[in-house]
Design an enzyme around this catalytic site. Structure first.
Site, PDB file in Angstrom:
ATOM      1  N   GLU A  32       0.812  -1.214   0.000  1.00 20.46           N
ATOM      2  CA  GLU A  32       0.000   0.000   0.000  1.00 20.46           C
ATOM      3  C   GLU A  32       0.844   1.261   0.000  1.00 20.46           C
ATOM      4  O   GLU A  32       0.414   2.282  -0.524  1.00 20.46           O
ATOM      5  CB  GLU A  32      -0.934   0.016   1.223  1.00 20.46           C
ATOM      6  CG  GLU A  32      -1.954  -1.107   1.270  1.00 20.46           C
ATOM      7  CD  GLU A  32      -3.059  -0.983   0.233  1.00 20.46           C
ATOM      8  OE1 GLU A  32      -3.187   0.079  -0.420  1.00 20.46           O
ATOM      9  OE2 GLU A  32      -3.804  -1.960   0.086  1.00 20.46           O
ATOM     10  N   ASP A  34      -7.927   5.608  -5.211  1.00 18.90           N
ATOM     11  CA  ASP A  34      -7.119   4.510  -5.745  1.00 18.90           C
ATOM     12  C   ASP A  34      -7.539   4.227  -7.188  1.00 18.90           C
ATOM     13  O   ASP A  34      -8.445   4.882  -7.708  1.00 18.90           O
ATOM     14  CB  ASP A  34      -7.217   3.274  -4.838  1.00 18.90           C
ATOM     15  CG  ASP A  34      -8.563   2.572  -4.886  1.00 18.90           C
ATOM     16  OD1 ASP A  34      -9.438   2.918  -5.706  1.00 18.90           O
ATOM     17  OD2 ASP A  34      -8.754   1.627  -4.095  1.00 18.90           O
TER      18      ASP A  34
END
Length: 170
Positions: free
Chosen positions: A29, A38
């Protein structure tokens, strides 16, 4: 698997499944202190945290990100545990792979899916092998393979399979 990631996983192994999963989460991440969307368009902050803990326009501190990561790792573990009645019989490496998987995809990914069915049936190797199928996300309405997910699922699958055979991570 990347040798630096392997070394970090080995170092975390004494801390158990959540510690191992925490290394995977941080590795895949990264950390971003300001919320962003995202590739699938989901508002995200810190180390892949989504949902009501993400406040658009807020800048998070390192301490806040650590707290959120720990909270969401524990939630992922609880969801994986709830989905798999045989959870306590699974090796810590398998648990770590499934915690990371659930952290990334949510609890439904182990519910009414082939991966969950295989683990619940005791087909641990078959369950581990299913991890590599979860590499797509919707981007602009299209289901596409994301290279980052291919890498992440590959690492999860590798440690899951090694845990399934009770081998030590070399």
């Amino acid at each position: 698997m990347n040798p630096a990631l392997r070394n970090r996983l080995l170092a975390a192994s004494a801390g158990g499944a959540i510690a191992i999963a925490g290394i995977l989460v941080k590795w895949y991440e990264g950390t971003r202190y300001e919320p962003y969307q995202d590739p699938a368009g989901i508002w995200t902050v810190c180390e892949g945290v989504t949902g009501p803990d993400v406040v658009q326009g807020k800048t998070y501190t390192e301490a806040e990100c650590t707290t959120l990561r720990t909270k969401h790792l524990r939630q992922a573990e609880a969801r994986a545990r709830a989905a798999l009645p045989n959870w306590d019989s699974l090796d810590k490496w398998i648990q770590a792979a499934l915690i990371d998987f659930t952290y990334n995809l949510g609890g439904a990914a182990l519910q009414d899916t082939e991966i969950g069915r295989r683990f619940r049936a005791g087909d641990i190797v078959g369950g581990c092998q299913q991890l590599s199928r979860w590499v797509k996300a919707r981007v602009h309405g299209q289901l596409v393979t994301l290279n980052g997910l291919v890498d992440r699922r590959g690492a999860e699958q590798e440690i899951c399979l090694e845990g399934a055979t009770h081998a030590r991570i070399p």
